[in-house]
Scaffold this active site. Structure first.
Site, PDB file in Angstrom:
ATOM      1  N   CYS A   2       0.841  -1.189   0.000  1.00  0.00           N
ATOM      2  CA  CYS A   2       0.000   0.000   0.000  1.00  0.00           C
ATOM      3  C   CYS A   2       0.880   1.244   0.000  1.00  0.00           C
ATOM      4  O   CYS A   2       1.854   1.329   0.739  1.00  0.00           O
ATOM      5  CB  CYS A   2      -0.960   0.084   1.176  1.00  0.00           C
ATOM      6  SG  CYS A   2      -2.163  -1.234   1.213  1.00  0.00           S
ATOM      7  N   ARG A  27       4.181  -0.397  -4.604  1.00  0.00           N
ATOM      8  CA  ARG A  27       3.849  -0.940  -3.280  1.00  0.00           C
ATOM      9  C   ARG A  27       2.510  -1.677  -3.269  1.00  0.00           C
ATOM     10  O   ARG A  27       2.165  -2.342  -2.295  1.00  0.00           O
ATOM     11  CB  ARG A  27       3.785   0.195  -2.260  1.00  0.00           C
ATOM     12  CG  ARG A  27       5.064   0.976  -2.140  1.00  0.00           C
ATOM     13  CD  ARG A  27       4.909   2.089  -1.142  1.00  0.00           C
ATOM     14  NE  ARG A  27       4.686   1.577   0.189  1.00  0.00           N
ATOM     15  CZ  ARG A  27       5.651   1.255   1.039  1.00  0.00           C
ATOM     16  NH1 ARG A  27       6.903   1.418   0.708  1.00  0.00           N
ATOM     17  NH2 ARG A  27       5.360   0.777   2.229  1.00  0.00           N
ATOM     18  N   TRP A  73      -2.747  -2.698  -1.844  1.00  0.00           N
ATOM     19  CA  TRP A  73      -2.454  -4.131  -2.001  1.00  0.00           C
ATOM     20  C   TRP A  73      -3.385  -4.820  -1.012  1.00  0.00           C
ATOM     21  O   TRP A  73      -3.233  -4.678   0.209  1.00  0.00           O
ATOM     22  CB  TRP A  73      -0.993  -4.426  -1.671  1.00  0.00           C
ATOM     23  CG  TRP A  73      -0.589  -5.837  -1.926  1.00  0.00           C
ATOM     24  CD1 TRP A  73      -0.153  -6.374  -3.099  1.00  0.00           C
ATOM     25  CD2 TRP A  73      -0.558  -6.904  -0.970  1.00  0.00           C
ATOM     26  NE1 TRP A  73       0.133  -7.715  -2.942  1.00  0.00           N
ATOM     27  CE2 TRP A  73      -0.102  -8.062  -1.641  1.00  0.00           C
ATOM     28  CE3 TRP A  73      -0.868  -7.018   0.390  1.00  0.00           C
ATOM     29  CZ2 TRP A  73       0.050  -9.309  -1.009  1.00  0.00           C
ATOM     30  CZ3 TRP A  73      -0.722  -8.243   1.017  1.00  0.00           C
ATOM     31  CH2 TRP A  73      -0.263  -9.372   0.318  1.00  0.00           C
ATOM     32  N   ASN A  99      -2.103   1.979   5.747  1.00  0.00           N
ATOM     33  CA  ASN A  99      -1.197   0.930   5.262  1.00  0.00           C
ATOM     34  C   ASN A  99      -0.878   0.059   6.466  1.00  0.00           C
ATOM     35  O   ASN A  99      -0.377   0.560   7.473  1.00  0.00           O
ATOM     36  CB  ASN A  99       0.079   1.584   4.712  1.00  0.00           C
ATOM     37  CG  ASN A  99       1.168   0.563   4.410  1.00  0.00           C
ATOM     38  OD1 ASN A  99       0.883  -0.610   4.219  1.00  0.00           O
ATOM     39  ND2 ASN A  99       2.403   1.018   4.358  1.00  0.00           N
ATOM     40  N   GLY A 100      -1.199  -1.233   6.369  1.00  0.00           N
ATOM     41  CA  GLY A 100      -0.924  -2.129   7.500  1.00  0.00           C
ATOM     42  C   GLY A 100      -2.125  -3.012   7.776  1.00  0.00           C
ATOM     43  O   GLY A 100      -3.017  -3.146   6.924  1.00  0.00           O
ATOM     44  N   GLU A 484      16.846 -18.573  -7.082  1.00  0.00           N
ATOM     45  CA  GLU A 484      16.511 -17.186  -7.412  1.00  0.00           C
ATOM     46  C   GLU A 484      16.028 -17.081  -8.860  1.00  0.00           C
ATOM     47  O   GLU A 484      15.081 -16.348  -9.157  1.00  0.00           O
ATOM     48  CB  GLU A 484      17.735 -16.292  -7.152  1.00  0.00           C
ATOM     49  CG  GLU A 484      17.574 -14.831  -7.541  1.00  0.00           C
ATOM     50  CD  GLU A 484      16.434 -14.097  -6.849  1.00  0.00           C
ATOM     51  OE1 GLU A 484      15.813 -14.632  -5.923  1.00  0.00           O
ATOM     52  OE2 GLU A 484      16.131 -12.968  -7.281  1.00  0.00           O
ATOM     53  N   LYS A 488      12.360 -15.617  -9.898  1.00  0.00           N
ATOM     54  CA  LYS A 488      12.203 -14.492 -10.837  1.00  0.00           C
ATOM     55  C   LYS A 488      11.233 -14.872 -11.945  1.00  0.00           C
ATOM     56  O   LYS A 488      10.372 -14.104 -12.327  1.00  0.00           O
ATOM     57  CB  LYS A 488      13.532 -14.146 -11.461  1.00  0.00           C
ATOM     58  CG  LYS A 488      14.454 -13.073 -11.080  1.00  0.00           C
ATOM     59  CD  LYS A 488      14.142 -11.848 -10.363  1.00  0.00           C
ATOM     60  CE  LYS A 488      13.323 -11.935  -9.128  1.00  0.00           C
ATOM     61  NZ  LYS A 488      13.940 -11.585  -7.897  1.00  0.00           N
ATOM     62  N   GLU A 491       7.585 -14.957 -10.748  1.00  0.00           N
ATOM     63  CA  GLU A 491       7.044 -13.628 -10.466  1.00  0.00           C
ATOM     64  C   GLU A 491       6.687 -12.866 -11.733  1.00  0.00           C
ATOM     65  O   GLU A 491       5.667 -12.192 -11.793  1.00  0.00           O
ATOM     66  CB  GLU A 491       8.091 -12.790  -9.713  1.00  0.00           C
ATOM     67  CG  GLU A 491       8.345 -13.227  -8.313  1.00  0.00           C
ATOM     68  CD  GLU A 491       9.411 -12.356  -7.668  1.00  0.00           C
ATOM     69  OE1 GLU A 491       9.099 -11.692  -6.694  1.00  0.00           O
ATOM     70  OE2 GLU A 491      10.556 -12.346  -8.159  1.00  0.00           O
ATOM     71  N   HIS A 507      15.991 -37.408  -7.076  1.00  0.00           N
ATOM     72  CA  HIS A 507      15.194 -37.981  -5.996  1.00  0.00           C
ATOM     73  C   HIS A 507      13.724 -37.583  -6.091  1.00  0.00           C
ATOM     74  O   HIS A 507      13.005 -37.638  -5.091  1.00  0.00           O
ATOM     75  CB  HIS A 507      15.778 -37.564  -4.636  1.00  0.00           C
ATOM     76  CG  HIS A 507      17.187 -38.049  -4.440  1.00  0.00           C
ATOM     77  ND1 HIS A 507      17.485 -39.373  -4.198  1.00  0.00           N
ATOM     78  CD2 HIS A 507      18.368 -37.402  -4.502  1.00  0.00           C
ATOM     79  CE1 HIS A 507      18.807 -39.507  -4.099  1.00  0.00           C
ATOM     80  NE2 HIS A 507      19.362 -38.325  -4.287  1.00  0.00           N
ATOM     81  N   LYS A 606       5.870  -4.531  -3.571  1.00  0.00           N
ATOM     82  CA  LYS A 606       7.309  -4.429  -3.354  1.00  0.00           C
ATOM     83  C   LYS A 606       7.683  -4.619  -1.896  1.00  0.00           C
ATOM     84  O   LYS A 606       8.631  -5.298  -1.567  1.00  0.00           O
ATOM     85  CB  LYS A 606       7.762  -3.058  -3.829  1.00  0.00           C
ATOM     86  CG  LYS A 606       9.253  -2.841  -3.771  1.00  0.00           C
ATOM     87  CD  LYS A 606       9.942  -3.603  -4.868  1.00  0.00           C
ATOM     88  CE  LYS A 606      11.442  -3.574  -4.762  1.00  0.00           C
ATOM     89  NZ  LYS A 606      12.039  -4.661  -5.532  1.00  0.00           N
TER      90      LYS A 606
HETATM   91  C1  F6R Z   1      11.378 -11.150  -5.142  1.00  0.00           C
HETATM   92  C2  F6R Z   1      11.162 -10.191  -4.098  1.00  0.00           C
HETATM   93  C3  F6R Z   1      10.686 -10.677  -2.784  1.00  0.00           C
HETATM   94  C4  F6R Z   1      11.470  -9.985  -1.677  1.00  0.00           C
HETATM   95  C5  F6R Z   1      10.902 -10.355  -0.293  1.00  0.00           C
HETATM   96  C6  F6R Z   1      11.715  -9.736   0.824  1.00  0.00           C
HETATM   97  O1  F6R Z   1      11.744 -10.559  -6.337  1.00  0.00           O
HETATM   98  O2  F6R Z   1      11.359  -9.026  -4.284  1.00  0.00           O
HETATM   99  O3  F6R Z   1      10.797 -12.054  -2.667  1.00  0.00           O
HETATM  100  O4  F6R Z   1      12.802 -10.357  -1.768  1.00  0.00           O
HETATM  101  O5  F6R Z   1       9.582  -9.918  -0.203  1.00  0.00           O
HETATM  102  O6  F6R Z   1      11.749  -8.349   0.697  1.00  0.00           O
HETATM  103  P1  F6R Z   1      12.835  -7.486   1.418  1.00  0.00           P
HETATM  104  O7  F6R Z   1      14.159  -7.832   0.851  1.00  0.00           O
HETATM  105  O8  F6R Z   1      12.436  -6.083   1.140  1.00  0.00           O
HETATM  106  O9  F6R Z   1      12.768  -7.829   2.881  1.00  0.00           O
END
Ligand code: F6R
Length: 611
Positions: A2, A27, A73, A99-100, A484, A488, A491, A507, A606
């Site tokens: 948010c 956000r 969000w 927000n929260g 990772e 990616k 997402e 396995h 984010k």
């Molecule tokens: C993936 C991504 C998320 C963040 C996770 C932790 O691309 O961005 O998996 O890595 O939400 O976020 P931070 O690093 O801000 O604690």
């Protein structure tokens, strides 16, 4: 999670709020809304991205020099017009953005229902605004006092900003656990979830702390605690340029941020890597060096991509420092009565520094007496404030929702921390230490080289964009890279992808392999290389579509596949920082070719400020 934007001053509030919401859209972007005072409070809300709200409001008379805006969000209630913020109180006197999460909203709602309150949305926010309204009506007090009383009963995390019809020149804001920054202009104030919407108007800001309440007019900012005592605002200068938060000619922030990596890695090394004196200078590490080098155990706490950086750090720290490391998902650590002993050190890794799971987990470990060491990107973030010491990654603002440059910066910082501890502990030889310093120093140029020719990645993306599923495999230092890469892809492209240790694949996941399954091996030259080649043989024998990230000049894999991405040679400890970059690009190009919004993938946000 948010985005909040509010304005009071001499300008038209709506254009300022709209522009700010666009900057904060990373956000959350399932709905948005604004409220302004024009005789009475007017609220406009729309499901979808901010552009849809903008279109909806085109041509409307929105004259006001005070207003609040929100991009959402969803937590409580589906994305919809009625669940979008701002929410009005039943009396019509106050509008609020939030927000929260209000955890005890259900009991407050019951009380309000028994008093005849009606709710138009499924949100916890509407409960809180009416709770404040109820206190206001029954105590004939000021709004500021009503907010204070309400927040004493509230359990959860929040930033709230309220607009009051009876005081049309004043905004009231409060925070606990979610971020809020106030920009101070000449005869105007800007309130936002982060500094990005503020930077073009002013560089003077005040970060609001937990349990603080702000009463803001165009030319006045009063800060108080919940006990009604005044607090002197701590005014800071923003160290941020507008160019850092704009696309700068790239089609997407994600691509811009991938291409920024030579610079972000350089910025991360700058002033720390002291090649001339064969040393690493890191104030945060040095301030805690005794505790770090004598740590019984390092527990790394993080989520998502940051967790993957933590997993890579486990391999690096154990190898170089000979200290046992455990890597924990923050959300699991918090709730399983973890054992934290004296002498344990917690590393908290977080790009945003606001991730609620990580924040709560480290607060818990802190209560148990652990040293908290933050590896963070955002200066002054919530996790930075609760950490005893730490190291910033200096990756700059990351706007694309999928983390890219922040991940490589985390890997660089964690490698430097491990090297510094190892040097002090004498668990690494001088020659090896110096060798790795030179390897780090060479990184920006090698990343530049990867980015200078992405044709092989683009052609693999074109061939695999319609796949239903993907497998990413790697061993040792390259296992976290495989995880990772898979994250990616999920997402950005919504293709199911799994990351697995290459040898563990036999396995179970090998059952998935057929001629339609792309299987990407991170197979650069390292101690495991021959074993990885054997694992590739196993996939080849089952007709999986092999893709390989290999060290430049390595011809051993050409017999299995034409889909090869070459990266410059690097020491195996450093190689993951290079190897992940083609995987970021592969996800990007697949996402784009599927016509998806790679900067704002569905359902994501984010900064995840709810548990
Ligand atoms: C993936 C991504 C998320 C963040 C996770 C932790 O691309 O961005 O998996 O890595 O939400 O976020 P931070 O690093 O801000 O604690």
């Amino acid at each position: 999670m948010c985005g909040i934007l509010a304005y009071v001053g001499h300008r038209e509030a709506y254009p300022v709020i709209l522009k700010g919401l666009k900057r904060l859209e990373y956000r959350g972007y399932d709905s948005s809304g604004v409220a302004m005072i024009h005789d009475s409070i007017k609220v406009y809300k729309k499901k979808g991205k901010v552009a849809e709200l903008e279109e909806f409001l085109m041509g409307k008379e929105l004259k006001s020099t005070i207003g609040i805006g929100h991009t959402r969000w969803a937590t409580h209630g589906e994305p919809s017009d009625r669940n979008a913020h701002p929410h009005m109180s039943n009396s019509g006197r106050i509008a609020m953005i939030h927000n929260g999460i209000i955890e005890n909203y259900a009991s407050i709602k019951q009380d309000l229902l028994s008093k005849g309150y009606k709710f138009n949305s499924d949100t916890d926010t509407e409960i809180l605004v009416n709770f404040i309204d109820d206190i206001l009506i029954h105590n004939s007090c000021s709004l500021e006092e009503a907010v204070r009383v309400a927040l004493k009963r509230v359990v959860g995390a929040y930033v709230i900003v309220l607009l009051d019809e009876e005081n049309p020149d004043t905004l009231i804001a409060a925070r606990k656990g979610s971020p809020l920054v106030i920009g101070i202009g000449k005869g105007e104030h800007f309130l936002a979830s982060d500094a990005s919407p503020i930077i073009e108007y002013t560089k003077e800001v005040v970060y609001i702390n937990d349990y603080e309440l702000a009463i803001i007019k165009s030319d006045e900012l009063i800060l108080k605690n919940l006990g009604n005592e005044k607090i002197t605002p701590f005014v800071q200068q923003l160290d941020l340029e507008l160019s850092a938060i704009e696309k700068g000619g790239f089609d997407h922030f994600m691509l811009k941020e991938i291409y920024e990596q030579p610079k972000t890695i350089y910025d991360c090394l700058r002033g720390r890597l002291d090649i001339a004196h064969e040393d690493i200078i890191m104030g945060g590490v040095e301030s805690q060096i005794d505790k770090l080098k004598h740590a019984n155990r390092i527990i790394i706490i993080a989520c998502g991509t940051s967790w993957h950086a933590g997993l890579a750090a486990e391999y690096i720290i154990e190898e170089l420092c000979r200290i046992p490391v455990e890597v924990e998902y923050a959300s699991e650590f918090r709730y399983r009565n973890p054992i934290v002993n004296k002498g344990d050190v917690i590393f908290a890794i977080s790009q945003s520094g606001e991730t609620a799971d990580t924040l709560v987990a480290i607060e818990r470990a802190k209560e148990q007496g652990a040293l908290i060491f933050g590896v963070l990107n955002v200066v002054g973030s919530s996790i930075a404030r609760v950490s005893h010491a730490g190291a910033y990654t200096h990756a700059g603002p990351e706007i694309g929702v999928a983390s890219t440059k922040a991940f490589t910066a985390q890997l660089v910082v964690l490698t430097m921390i491990a090297l510094k501890i190892a040097k002090e502990k004498q668990s690494v030889s001088h020659d090896r230490f110096v060798e790795l310093l030179h390897e780090l120093n060479a990184l920006p140029e090698k990343v530049e080289k990867i980015l200078s020719d992405v044709s092989s990645i683009q052609s693999i993306a074109a061939k695999t964009a319609n796949a239903n599923s993907f497998l990413y495999l790697g061993r040792g230092y390259n296992f976290p890279v495989a995880l990772e890469g898979a994250l990616k892809l999920k997402e950005i492209s919504y293709i199911h992808a799994e990351g697995y240790p290459a040898a563990e694949m036999k396995h179970g996941p090998i059952a998935l392999v057929d001629e339609s399954l792309p299987v990407l091996f991170v197979a650069t030259r390292d101690a495991y290389h021959e074993k990885v080649v054997s694992n590739m043989q196993e996939i080849n024998a089952r007709k999986g579509k092999l893709i390989a990230v290999v060290t430049e000049g390595d011809k051993t894999l050409a017999a299995f596949t034409k889909d090869i991405i070459a990266v410059p040679a690097a020491d195996e400890i450093i190689a993951p920082i290079l190897n992940v970059i083609p995987l970021q690009l592969l996800s990007y190009y697949i996402g784009v070719s599927r016509g998806l919004d790679v900067d704002r993938p569905r359902n994501l946000a984010k900064s995840v400020t709810v548990e």
